[in-house]
Design a protein around this motif. Structure first.
Motif, mmCIF file in Angstrom:
data_model
loop_
_atom_site.group_PDB
_atom_site.id
_atom_site.type_symbol
_atom_site.label_atom_id
_atom_site.label_comp_id
_atom_site.label_asym_id
_atom_site.label_seq_id
_atom_site.Cartn_x
_atom_site.Cartn_y
_atom_site.Cartn_z
ATOM 1 N N GLN A 53 -7.182 -6.011 -3.421
ATOM 2 C CA GLN A 53 -6.755 -4.951 -2.510
ATOM 3 C C GLN A 53 -7.513 -5.039 -1.189
ATOM 4 O OE1 GLN A 53 -7.487 -1.729 -5.297
ATOM 5 N NE2 GLN A 53 -5.318 -1.160 -5.234
ATOM 6 N N LEU B 41 -4.467 0.328 1.192
ATOM 7 C CA LEU B 41 -5.053 -0.608 0.228
ATOM 8 C C LEU B 41 -6.568 -0.478 0.163
ATOM 9 C CD1 LEU B 41 -2.832 -3.715 0.935
ATOM 10 C CD2 LEU B 41 -3.102 -2.602 -1.299
ATOM 11 N N ALA C 189 -5.962 -5.789 2.395
ATOM 12 C CA ALA C 189 -6.180 -4.836 3.491
ATOM 13 C C ALA C 189 -6.635 -5.569 4.751
ATOM 14 C CB ALA C 189 -7.209 -3.786 3.080
ATOM 15 N N GLU D 22 -7.452 2.724 -1.694
ATOM 16 C CA GLU D 22 -7.210 2.581 -3.129
ATOM 17 C C GLU D 22 -8.294 1.735 -3.790
ATOM 18 O OE1 GLU D 22 -5.049 4.212 -5.055
ATOM 19 O OE2 GLU D 22 -4.417 5.267 -3.238
ATOM 20 N N CYS E 156 -0.520 -0.090 5.753
ATOM 21 C CA CYS E 156 -0.783 -0.838 4.518
ATOM 22 C C CYS E 156 -2.269 -1.112 4.352
ATOM 23 C CB CYS E 156 -0.012 -2.154 4.526
ATOM 24 S SG CYS E 156 1.772 -1.950 4.578
#
Length: 143
Positions: free
Chosen positions: A17, A36, A21, A39, A32
């Protein structure tokens, strides 16, 4: 042939992730990238919190981390808007927002700090390059 699948774990998932990113930031896909990174950080939240805070203090010397922290519409507001199109629960739907490379870079740096706190022995070229200044987001020209 069957259904494609992978076996993964938190380390690889959060690492991927963060890498994604960084790639999205470089392309200018700020929504996005910030989602990411947030998260990835959330996946690792609570793990080795003391070490994370020490690392975060160390990276706060970077302009973008301090600048994002000083904004009145902080990073959490941006993430809440990206997830729910609102700033507060049951608040009005907000159709537009401005996301700067400063906010995205700060979010990615926080995710890398959390990752380093949990997996100190893992140093990926993407994260090292980002930490050493390649991830300033300047390629997009947005401040």
């Amino acid at each position: 042939m069957g259904t494609p699948r992978i076996e993964t774990n938190l380390q690889f998932a959060s690492m991927r992730q963060i890498h994604a990113a960084i790639e999205h930031l470089e392309r200018g896909d700020f929504e996005c990238a910030i989602a990411l990174a947030d998260e990835a950080e959330g996946t690792l939240a609570g793990a080795d919190e003391v070490h994370f805070l020490q690392i975060l203090k160390g990276i706060s010397r970077f302009h973008e981390v301090g600048a994002a922290a000083e904004r009145t519409d902080g990073l959490n507001d941006r993430m809440h808007w990206l997830k729910h199109a609102r700033l507060i629960l049951h608040g009005p739907r907000i159709e537009k927002a401005i996301i700067t490379n400063v906010e995205v870079t700060a979010t990615i740096r926080k995710a890398i700090a959390r990752f380093r706190a949990v997996y100190a022995e893992v140093k990926t070229p993407q994260m090292l390059s980002f930490e050493n200044g390649a991830g300033s987001g300047s390629a997009t020209g947005n401040e």
